[in-house]
Design a protein around this motif. Structure first.
Motif, PDB file in Angstrom:
ATOM      1  N   CYS A 185     -68.859 -36.258 -41.590  1.00  0.00           N
ATOM      2  CA  CYS A 185     -67.710 -36.200 -40.674  1.00  0.00           C
ATOM      3  C   CYS A 185     -66.386 -36.389 -41.410  1.00  0.00           C
ATOM      4  N   CYS A 245     -60.861 -48.043 -33.789  1.00  0.00           N
ATOM      5  CA  CYS A 245     -62.126 -47.617 -34.392  1.00  0.00           C
ATOM      6  C   CYS A 245     -62.528 -46.274 -33.776  1.00  0.00           C
ATOM      7  N   SER A 246     -62.938 -45.319 -34.627  1.00  0.00           N
ATOM      8  CA  SER A 246     -63.317 -43.996 -34.115  1.00  0.00           C
ATOM      9  C   SER A 246     -64.639 -44.031 -33.355  1.00  0.00           C
ATOM     10  N   LYS A 247     -65.441 -45.065 -33.557  1.00  0.00           N
ATOM     11  CA  LYS A 247     -66.717 -45.185 -32.853  1.00  0.00           C
ATOM     12  C   LYS A 247     -66.577 -45.960 -31.537  1.00  0.00           C
ATOM     13  N   GLU A 248     -65.562 -46.821 -31.479  1.00  0.00           N
ATOM     14  CA  GLU A 248     -65.338 -47.634 -30.273  1.00  0.00           C
ATOM     15  C   GLU A 248     -63.827 -47.707 -30.056  1.00  0.00           C
ATOM     16  N   GLN A 249     -63.306 -46.746 -29.314  1.00  0.00           N
ATOM     17  CA  GLN A 249     -61.864 -46.555 -29.235  1.00  0.00           C
ATOM     18  C   GLN A 249     -61.124 -47.688 -28.539  1.00  0.00           C
ATOM     19  N   LYS A 278     -69.509 -51.295 -37.799  1.00  0.00           N
ATOM     20  CA  LYS A 278     -70.311 -51.309 -36.572  1.00  0.00           C
ATOM     21  C   LYS A 278     -71.562 -50.441 -36.703  1.00  0.00           C
ATOM     22  N   SER A 279     -71.419 -49.305 -37.384  1.00  0.00           N
ATOM     23  CA  SER A 279     -72.563 -48.392 -37.560  1.00  0.00           C
ATOM     24  C   SER A 279     -72.434 -47.727 -38.917  1.00  0.00           C
ATOM     25  N   CYS A 284     -62.957 -47.475 -41.510  1.00  0.00           N
ATOM     26  CA  CYS A 284     -62.927 -48.560 -40.529  1.00  0.00           C
ATOM     27  C   CYS A 284     -63.640 -49.788 -41.103  1.00  0.00           C
ATOM     28  N   HIS A 320     -67.602 -44.850 -41.050  1.00  0.00           N
ATOM     29  CA  HIS A 320     -66.727 -44.098 -40.154  1.00  0.00           C
ATOM     30  C   HIS A 320     -65.282 -44.488 -40.417  1.00  0.00           C
TER      31      HIS A 320
END
Length: 385
Positions: free
Chosen positions: A202, A268-272, A245-246, A241, A249
């Motif tokens: 990504c 955060c791009s995973k948890e906006q 978290k994962s 980030c 990212h």
């Protein structure tokens, strides 16, 4: 008739109906784009897996498989082993290498070629260990597209594009072995620093390690500019980030928000809904963003000199003092030099805007003496007069 045919081929190639590369293979047209993909895929299978090869043992291809470096001889062997692949497209080994260079799939490497897609990928769990060997001097950054993933092959294309520049090279150890070359993580040298690129599908991460921090203010923006300019569609700059978290990212933000240190606009791009503090991103993250004030400050004298030179030349042309030897010498020196004088070109353009008629006389007189200045002194119409 020939020109009409070539124009039609280029037109349909732009529509991706066919594939036609007149600058490198003017006599070859890929009517079925899939056939070109099959050829490139076969090169990888032939070298990496030995599929279809009969002219050598696996030991011959160790360098190509482990370092991504190969010679055109391998493609010549492939031509003998797989004639059914070459003949329908009328390609020869030398033609294929030209095409691979043109497409950015390979690049020159000394007397051989470097092809990132030949390399094996490193497992995600080992990425951090490889990065720790050259710790980040500043907060790492990344490039990505907000609305889509990076295209397949973008990482390899970036690497070959950078290596085509004299400023970049693969990073080697004291034994002349590459420090880190995998299909998804590669260490390179730029100036006095080691730059590590990580392909995360990504996004592409950019890590920098340098012993002296004094030159970071100049180097970081140059590295980022070099990377972004390698792509036709410019990717967006961002940071990794820190939330972990994962999988790896990035954060989402606007450049203005970072300059203001506005944490409400960094997420955060995973948890906006998760806000990220700028200081948590890493050490000195703003260093990647070029500060116009500092650029003007460091180039102030050059800027002043350029304005003075442009003003003097424009004034001379405006007052019709166009036969002065010093002006003509400047033009001739710029034309004979390896690089055209940018300040002079800007001055000429300024002069045209002030007095097109005077410039036209100056151009005619000069070209009569030195026709080779045609490119340096364009016709007035080019400047829109």
């Amino acid at each position: 008739m020939k020109d009409d045919t070539e124009a039609a081929l280029i037109f349909f190639s732009n529509l991706n109906v066919i594939l036609y590369y007149p600058t490198v293979l003017p006599d070859v047209v890929f009517v079925n784009p899939q056939s070109l993909l099959n050829i490139v895929t076969s090169v990888i299978k032939y070298i990496v897996y030995g599929i279809g090869c009969s002219h050598f043992t696996d030991s011959v291809l160790v360098t190509a498989r482990q370092k991504g470096i190969f010679s055109v001889t391998i493609l010549e062997w492939m031509e003998l082993d797989m004639p059914q692949l070459y003949k329908p497209s009328m390609l020869r080994a030398q033609d294929l290498i030209k095409l691979l260079l043109h497409l950015g799939i390979v690049c020159h490497f000394k007397d051989n070629y470097f092809m990132p897609s030949l390399l094996k990928g490193e497992e995600s769990k080992n990425i951090e260990a490889l990065l720790s060997k050259h710790p980040d001097t500043v907060a790492p950054c990344a490039i990505h597209y907000e609305d889509r993933w990076l295209e397949c092959g973008a990482f390899g294309f970036l690497i070959t594009s950078l290596l085509s520049s004299k400023e970049w090279m693969l990073a080697f150890d004291d034994l002349c072995q590459p420090l880190c070359v995998y299909s998804n993580i590669i260490k390179m040298k730029y100036s006095r620093c080691v730059v590590t690129f990580v392909d995360c599908v990504c996004h592409i991460e950019i890590h920098i390690h340098i012993l002296s921090k004094k030159s970071l203010q100049d180097i970081c923006p140059k590295i980022l500019s070099s990377v972004v300019s390698s792509f036709k569609v410019k990717p967006k700059f961002t940071y990794l980030c820190p939330c972990q978290k994962s999988e790896r990212h990035v954060v989402e933000f606007s450049t203005q928000a970072v300059k203001r240190k506005d944490i409400d606009d960094i997420t955060c791009s995973k948890e906006q809904t998760k806000r990220i503090k700028l200081e948590d991103i890493g050490d000195n993250p703003l260093i990647w963003i070029m500060d116009p004030a500092k650029v003007l400050e460091s180039n102030y004298q050059k800027l002043v000199n350029g304005i003075q030179n442009a003003d003097a030349l424009a004034a001379s042309l405006y007052t019709s003092k166009i036969i002065q030897a010093n002006i003509r010498d400047m033009v001739h020196a710029a034309a004979r030099g390896k690089e055209k004088n940018k300040i002079l070109l800007d001055a000429i353009q300024m002069a045209v805007s002030i007095s097109p008629a005077a410039y036209d006389v100056f151009r005619s007189d000069t070209l009569n003496e030195e026709p080779l200045l045609q490119d340096l002194l364009p016709d007035v119409d080019i400047y829109g007069e």
